[in-house]
Design an enzyme around this catalytic site. Structure first.
Site, short mmCIF file in Angstrom:
data_model
loop_
_atom_site.label_atom_id
_atom_site.label_comp_id
_atom_site.label_asym_id
_atom_site.label_seq_id
_atom_site.Cartn_x
_atom_site.Cartn_y
_atom_site.Cartn_z
N HIS A 82 -15.05 66.47 15.29
CA HIS A 82 -15.29 66.48 16.73
C HIS A 82 -14.60 65.28 17.38
O HIS A 82 -14.72 64.16 16.88
CB HIS A 82 -16.80 66.41 17.01
CG HIS A 82 -17.12 66.28 18.47
ND1 HIS A 82 -17.15 67.36 19.30
CD2 HIS A 82 -17.39 65.18 19.23
CE1 HIS A 82 -17.43 66.94 20.53
NE2 HIS A 82 -17.58 65.64 20.51
N ASP A 161 -29.25 70.96 26.30
CA ASP A 161 -28.19 70.00 26.62
C ASP A 161 -27.49 70.40 27.92
O ASP A 161 -27.18 69.56 28.76
CB ASP A 161 -27.16 69.91 25.48
CG ASP A 161 -26.02 68.96 25.85
OD1 ASP A 161 -26.30 67.78 26.05
OD2 ASP A 161 -24.87 69.42 25.97
N ARG A 168 -27.66 64.97 34.48
CA ARG A 168 -27.05 63.63 34.26
C ARG A 168 -25.84 63.45 35.16
O ARG A 168 -25.60 62.37 35.70
CB ARG A 168 -26.63 63.48 32.79
CG ARG A 168 -27.80 63.25 31.86
CD ARG A 168 -27.37 63.40 30.41
NE ARG A 168 -26.31 62.50 30.03
CZ ARG A 168 -25.49 62.68 29.00
NH1 ARG A 168 -25.61 63.75 28.23
NH2 ARG A 168 -24.55 61.82 28.72
N SER A 183 -26.52 64.30 22.91
CA SER A 183 -25.86 65.48 23.46
C SER A 183 -24.80 65.99 22.47
O SER A 183 -24.75 67.17 22.13
CB SER A 183 -25.23 65.12 24.81
OG SER A 183 -24.30 66.06 25.22
N LYS A 187 -25.28 69.37 19.35
CA LYS A 187 -24.38 70.53 19.27
C LYS A 187 -23.70 70.60 17.91
O LYS A 187 -23.38 71.68 17.42
CB LYS A 187 -23.36 70.48 20.41
CG LYS A 187 -24.02 70.80 21.77
CD LYS A 187 -23.10 70.58 22.94
CE LYS A 187 -22.97 69.14 23.30
NZ LYS A 187 -22.29 68.80 24.51
N1 URA Z 1 -19.67 65.00 25.48
C1 URA Z 1 -20.85 65.64 25.33
O1 URA Z 1 -20.92 66.70 24.71
N2 URA Z 1 -21.95 65.09 25.88
C2 URA Z 1 -21.93 63.92 26.56
O2 URA Z 1 -22.96 63.47 27.01
C3 URA Z 1 -20.69 63.28 26.71
C4 URA Z 1 -19.57 63.84 26.15
#
Ligand code: URA
Length: 437
Positions: A82, A161, A168, A183, A187
């Site tokens: 990632h 999220d 946010r 976050s 995932k």
């Molecule tokens: N990428 C994400 O998936 N979440 C965040 O909070 C910031 C970057």
């Protein structure tokens, strides 16, 4: 239990219990706790943070808010790489060929580009006919046959999220390290993989502008990974200037292919060699980075890596001949050359401005609804540390209409800083941190 007391406890810097975090997140997901209380809670977290235990509980609740994917029946060792996002980041395309060469399966959900950064899904979709799996079953089949499993991220994975991120975004709480860490990690943890590599970008074009904040983010994500007993590596890499020379969708596919043929730009080649070597260390195939990188160079030289990428493209419905004939990819009609106004050395190239130069030509989108043009983009002809003569080409814009050409030209001109003094090229890899490896 009352939501207001939990907000107050966090506001006062207390450590929240599992029950309190569960009550708050369940309440929000079930719409019993309104946006205004969640907003106050997020701001309290922004200022007071979360300890390792809170972060683990918070992330677990996020993971369990939706579906998970388990790759049942897949034999390959699975790694999810990632990136926290940047400009010119075509790494996933190159790693698809490299990982498969070592019987490492790529297992990941990817996104589309937004703003100045691109997305893997858009890049692969430059390839005519290329179709991503539509279900878990199709994803698993693709991974079994090609060694690479990439699917577009859906709202079914970690729906909490999506809900919290939207809030946010409008409450100035995006830039909170524990919130970013949970976050991202929620995932990643919802997709089963044997190992996780986090490419944490640092610099002007990245979320994390300096090494200290990148280190903190990496530590928070590694802490979560440790709690979940996953093998995780965080690689801190440079995003002060764009990665490689190509920015745009089909442009980046070409650069990834060239890299698998051993003709890639130096910085991008170093990044993919390092990330694949880290994957080999996680799998236990090599004892150190140098041994891993040597193996990577061997599979590139042997043609094995490009063969695997071709197989993946063919399986997904694209024409594998495009790896030899780039005219099979969408190409822009016109090219505009941007020349240097003075002689000297390139001191820096602001990644965000280069990303925006491509975006206004149509390579990216400002809003989620916009349709992109896969053929347009930017090719850099110089990188930081290169000498440059007055009148020499700094970069090329590839475009189809003149609508935003002037804006794009200005972004490129503003992005380059040319110095009278000799400057050094940018470092690519800063640090590597691991847990459970
Ligand atoms: N990428 C994400 O998936 N979440 C965040 O909070 C910031 C970057």
């Amino acid at each position: 239990m009352r939501a207001v007391d939990i907000i107050q406890n966090k506001r006062d810097g207390k450590i929240l219990s599992k029950e309190e975090i569960s009550f708050f997140l369940d309440g929000y997901l079930n719409e019993k706790i309104p946006d205004y209380q969640m907003s106050a809670f997020l701001m309290a977290v922004y200022f007071k943070g979360m300890c390792k235990e809170e972060l683990e509980i918070f992330t677990e609740k996020m993971v369990n808010s939706g579906e998970s994917i388990k790759f049942t029946g897949v034999e390959n060792f699975l790694i999810d790489k990632h990136s926290t996002g940047g400009v010119g980041d075509k790494t996933t395309i190159a790693l698809a060929g490299l990982f498969a060469s070592f019987n490492i399966g790529t297992a990941k959900l990817s996104g589309r580009g937004l703003g100045h950064t691109g997305g893997t899904i858009d890049k692969f979709e430059s390839i005519k006919g290329f179709t991503f799996p539509k279900s878990k079953e199709e994803l698993i089949k693709m991974t079994n046959i090609t060694g690479t499993g990439i699917m577009e991220a859906s709202n079914k994975i970690v729906p909490l999220d999506k809900k919290i991120y939207a809030l946010r975004d409008v409450t100035a709480t995006v830039q909170s390290i524990p919130l970013i860490a949970s976050s991202i990690m929620s995932k990643k943890l919802a997709i089963y993989s044997d190992g996780l590599i986090l490419d944490v970008k640092v610099g002007s074009g990245a979320f994390m502008k300096n090494i200290d904040s990148a280190r903190q983010l990496a530590k928070s994500m590694l802490d979560i990974g440790e709690g979940f007993k996953r093998k995780v590596a965080a690689v801190l890499t440079n995003m002060d200037e764009p990665l490689g020379l190509a920015v745009g969708n089909s442009n980046e596919v070409i650069e990834a292919i060239e890299t698998l043929k051993g003709r890639g730009p130096k910085d991008f080649t170093e990044l993919v060699e390092t990330l694949t070597a880290v994957a080999l260390m996680i799998k236990g195939d090599v004892k150190d980075l140098e041994e891993g990188k040597k193996k990577v160079r061997e599979v590139i030289e042997s043609g094995k890596a490009i063969k695997h990428l071709k197989d993946f493209i063919e399986y997904a419905g694209g024409d594998p001949n495009l790896t030899e004939d780039y005219s099979l990819l969408p190409r822009a009609k016109y090219e505009y050359l941007i020349k240097s106004g003075k002689s000297g050395w390139v001191q820096g190239i602001e990644a965000e401005k280069i990303g925006k130069a491509g975006m206004v030509l149509g390579a990216g989108r400002e809003t989620k609804e916009e349709v992109i043009d896969h053929s347009v983009g930017v090719i850099l002809c110089k990188k930081t540390g290169d000498p440059v003569k007055k009148g020499e080409v700094l970069g090329k814009l590839q475009y189809n209409n003149e609508k935003n050409l002037d804006t794009s030209i200005n972004f490129i001109k503003e992005a380059f800083t040319i110095s009278d003094k000799k400057t050094l090229e940018k470092k690519v890899i800063f640090e590597i941190h691991t847990v459970n490896i």
